[in-house]
Design a protein around this motif. Structure first.
Motif, PDB file in Angstrom:
ATOM      1  N   ASP A 119     -44.449  32.318  45.730  1.00 57.70           N
ATOM      2  CA  ASP A 119     -43.410  33.009  44.953  1.00 57.70           C
ATOM      3  C   ASP A 119     -42.462  33.864  45.795  1.00 57.70           C
ATOM      4  N   ASN A 120     -42.996  34.631  46.746  1.00 54.50           N
ATOM      5  CA  ASN A 120     -42.110  35.455  47.585  1.00 54.50           C
ATOM      6  C   ASN A 120     -41.770  34.755  48.907  1.00 54.50           C
ATOM      7  N   ARG A 121     -41.833  33.410  48.886  1.00 52.95           N
ATOM      8  CA  ARG A 121     -41.476  32.641  50.082  1.00 52.95           C
ATOM      9  C   ARG A 121     -40.335  31.689  49.704  1.00 52.95           C
ATOM     10  N   PRO A 122     -39.092  32.207  49.781  1.00 52.69           N
ATOM     11  CA  PRO A 122     -37.945  31.479  49.225  1.00 52.69           C
ATOM     12  C   PRO A 122     -37.731  30.079  49.779  1.00 52.69           C
ATOM     13  N   LEU A 123     -38.172  29.809  51.013  1.00 53.41           N
ATOM     14  CA  LEU A 123     -37.930  28.475  51.572  1.00 53.41           C
ATOM     15  C   LEU A 123     -38.731  27.401  50.846  1.00 53.41           C
TER      16      LEU A 123
ATOM     17  N   GLY B  80     -42.877  36.724  60.735  1.00 57.55           N
ATOM     18  CA  GLY B  80     -42.639  35.760  59.669  1.00 57.55           C
ATOM     19  C   GLY B  80     -42.776  34.368  60.270  1.00 57.55           C
ATOM     20  N   GLY B  81     -42.973  33.372  59.440  1.00 54.00           N
ATOM     21  CA  GLY B  81     -43.167  32.012  59.940  1.00 54.00           C
ATOM     22  C   GLY B  81     -42.008  31.515  60.788  1.00 54.00           C
ATOM     23  N   GLY B  82     -40.795  31.997  60.506  1.00 44.97           N
ATOM     24  CA  GLY B  82     -39.624  31.483  61.230  1.00 44.97           C
ATOM     25  C   GLY B  82     -39.246  32.306  62.452  1.00 44.97           C
ATOM     26  N   THR B  83     -39.849  33.471  62.607  1.00 43.95           N
ATOM     27  CA  THR B  83     -39.382  34.404  63.656  1.00 43.95           C
ATOM     28  C   THR B  83     -39.258  33.784  65.048  1.00 43.95           C
TER      29      THR B  83
ATOM     30  N   LEU C 246     -43.745  42.267  60.139  1.00 47.09           N
ATOM     31  CA  LEU C 246     -42.289  42.199  60.289  1.00 47.09           C
ATOM     32  C   LEU C 246     -41.578  42.043  58.934  1.00 47.09           C
ATOM     33  N   ASP C 247     -42.123  41.196  58.064  1.00 51.22           N
ATOM     34  CA  ASP C 247     -41.498  41.003  56.748  1.00 51.22           C
ATOM     35  C   ASP C 247     -41.470  42.299  55.937  1.00 51.22           C
ATOM     36  N   LYS C 248     -42.557  43.074  56.033  1.00 48.85           N
ATOM     37  CA  LYS C 248     -42.604  44.349  55.282  1.00 48.85           C
ATOM     38  C   LYS C 248     -41.557  45.330  55.807  1.00 48.85           C
TER      39      LYS C 248
ATOM     40  N   LYS D 263     -51.171  35.128  59.044  1.00 48.53           N
ATOM     41  CA  LYS D 263     -50.710  36.170  59.976  1.00 48.53           C
ATOM     42  C   LYS D 263     -50.880  37.589  59.419  1.00 48.53           C
ATOM     43  N   SER D 264     -50.389  37.804  58.195  1.00 46.90           N
ATOM     44  CA  SER D 264     -50.423  39.157  57.614  1.00 46.90           C
ATOM     45  C   SER D 264     -51.868  39.590  57.342  1.00 46.90           C
ATOM     46  N   THR D 265     -52.675  38.672  56.840  1.00 47.57           N
ATOM     47  CA  THR D 265     -54.087  38.963  56.538  1.00 47.57           C
ATOM     48  C   THR D 265     -54.851  39.313  57.807  1.00 47.57           C
TER      49      THR D 265
ATOM     50  N   ILE E 186     -33.552  39.284  49.326  1.00 45.95           N
ATOM     51  CA  ILE E 186     -32.669  39.217  50.508  1.00 45.95           C
ATOM     52  C   ILE E 186     -32.072  37.817  50.596  1.00 45.95           C
ATOM     53  N   PHE E 187     -32.939  36.794  50.494  1.00 49.17           N
ATOM     54  CA  PHE E 187     -32.452  35.405  50.576  1.00 49.17           C
ATOM     55  C   PHE E 187     -31.450  35.122  49.451  1.00 49.17           C
ATOM     56  N   GLU E 188     -31.761  35.582  48.244  1.00 47.23           N
ATOM     57  CA  GLU E 188     -30.905  35.276  47.085  1.00 47.23           C
ATOM     58  C   GLU E 188     -29.575  36.015  47.141  1.00 47.23           C
TER      59      GLU E 188
ATOM     60  N   GLY F  98     -47.072  31.776  63.445  1.00 51.96           N
ATOM     61  CA  GLY F  98     -47.542  30.532  62.832  1.00 51.96           C
ATOM     62  C   GLY F  98     -46.810  30.296  61.521  1.00 51.96           C
ATOM     63  N   TYR F  99     -47.071  29.146  60.937  1.00 54.20           N
ATOM     64  CA  TYR F  99     -46.359  28.742  59.722  1.00 54.20           C
ATOM     65  C   TYR F  99     -46.691  29.663  58.542  1.00 54.20           C
ATOM     66  N   MET F 100     -45.834  29.673  57.542  1.00 50.12           N
ATOM     67  CA  MET F 100     -46.113  30.402  56.299  1.00 50.12           C
ATOM     68  C   MET F 100     -47.505  30.008  55.793  1.00 50.12           C
TER      69      MET F 100
HETATM   70  O1  LIG Z   1     -41.139  30.591  57.611  1.00 53.02           O
HETATM   71  C1  LIG Z   1     -40.140  31.302  57.349  1.00 53.02           C
HETATM   72  O2  LIG Z   1     -38.991  31.024  57.756  1.00 53.02           O
HETATM   73  C2  LIG Z   1     -40.365  32.532  56.544  1.00 53.02           C
HETATM   74  C3  LIG Z   1     -41.641  33.038  56.445  1.00 53.02           C
HETATM   75  C4  LIG Z   1     -41.969  34.232  55.656  1.00 53.02           C
HETATM   76  O3  LIG Z   1     -43.071  34.942  56.246  1.00 53.02           O
HETATM   77  P1  LIG Z   1     -44.606  34.409  56.152  1.00 53.02           P
HETATM   78  O4  LIG Z   1     -44.790  33.387  57.237  1.00 53.02           O
HETATM   79  O5  LIG Z   1     -45.446  35.624  56.378  1.00 53.02           O
HETATM   80  O6  LIG Z   1     -44.773  33.824  54.798  1.00 53.02           O
HETATM   81  C5  LIG Z   1     -40.739  35.143  55.554  1.00 53.02           C
HETATM   82  O7  LIG Z   1     -40.437  35.695  56.814  1.00 53.02           O
HETATM   83  C6  LIG Z   1     -39.558  34.372  55.014  1.00 53.02           C
HETATM   84  O8  LIG Z   1     -39.879  33.918  53.733  1.00 53.02           O
HETATM   85  C7  LIG Z   1     -39.183  33.193  55.923  1.00 53.02           C
END
Ligand SMILES: O=C(O)C1=C[C@@H](OP(=O)(O)O)[C@@H](O)[C@H](O)C1
Ligand SMILES: Nc1ncnc2c1ncn2[C@@H]1O[C@H](COP(=O)(O)OP(=O)(O)O)[C@@H](O)[C@H]1O
Ligand SMILES: [Mg+2]
Length: 172
Positions: free
Chosen positions: A118-122, A79-82, A32-34, A14-16, A47-49, A8-10
């Motif tokens: 903050d830790n979601r660079p997109l 992650g939201g994009g996986t 997966l992000d961890k 999901k993590s909770t 990583i993104f930067e 699902g979306y950021m």
């Molecule tokens: O939507 C995305 O593309 C992303 C979601 C993030 O995970 P969460 O969905 O857990 O925030 C993380 O994988 C990264 O910042 C990219």
């Protein structure tokens, strides 16, 4: 063997939910992000930067395939994009895999993400005024992949415990 995959979306939770579902089912949870952060030795933000999004997507695809094809029972929060890159979406159903799309409205996502971006660079650099429009378009683009999950669970106005209970009922 069972693999419970949360997508699902950021900010959809999901993590909770993976953590709560693990307590309830005694199935080990992996985020997966961890795992990506551990393997890269860098935070998602760094990583993104420092390496760029393409590096992140390649690592994400590699680790996702590794975990989804292992012989171990697990809960895996993506992650939201996986599901939206490479052929990851083809691995969301069948072969012991049961996936849940945690579906949240734009309003819910906007409210949550304002405080945890903050830790979601997109979205970290988005102007607040433009964020809702960004989420709306991005979610629209990604919904095709999210909707391929085995089950869709609406999370609006539900506590994490309520969402976890609903997933447990479906699994039972
Ligand atoms: O939507 C995305 O593309 C992303 C979601 C993030 O995970 P969460 O969905 O857990 O925030 C993380 O994988 C990264 O910042 C990219
Ligand atoms: N059902 C819920 N109700 C309210 N807040 C939630 C819920 N699920 C998650 N949250 C909060 O939303 C934020 C994002 O949750 P997180 O689990 O990191 O989402 P994701 O992994 O999908 O990006 C966190 O602050 C978390 O506490
Ligand atoms: Mg997460």
């Amino acid at each position: 063997m069972i693999k419970i995959v949360l997508l699902g979306y950021m900010g959809s939770g999901k993590s909770t939910i993976a953590h709560l579902l693990s307590e309830k089912t005694q199935i080990e949870a992996f985020d997966l992000d961890k795992i990506i952060e551990e393997r890269a030795g860098l935070s998602i933000k760094n990583i993104f930067e420092q390496k760029g999004e393409v590096f992140f997507r390649k690592l994400e695809n590699q680790i996702f395939k590794e975990f989804i094809s292992s012989e171990k029972d697990m809960i895996l929060s993506l992650g939201g994009g996986t599901p939206c890159y490479a052929n990851n979406h083809e691995l969301l159903n069948g072969g012991g895999v049961v996936s849940f799309y945690l579906k949240a409205s734009i309003e819910t996502l906007y409210e949550r993400l304002l405080s945890v971006r903050d830790n979601r660079p997109l979205i970290a650099e988005q102007e607040k005024e433009e964020m809702k429009e960004y989420i709306a378009k991005h979610l629209f683009d990604r919904s095709y992949y999210y909707n391929q999950a085995t089950h869709i669970v609406s999370v609006d106005k539900k506590t994490p415990e309520e969402v976890t209970a609903e997933i447990s009922r479906i699994l039972a």
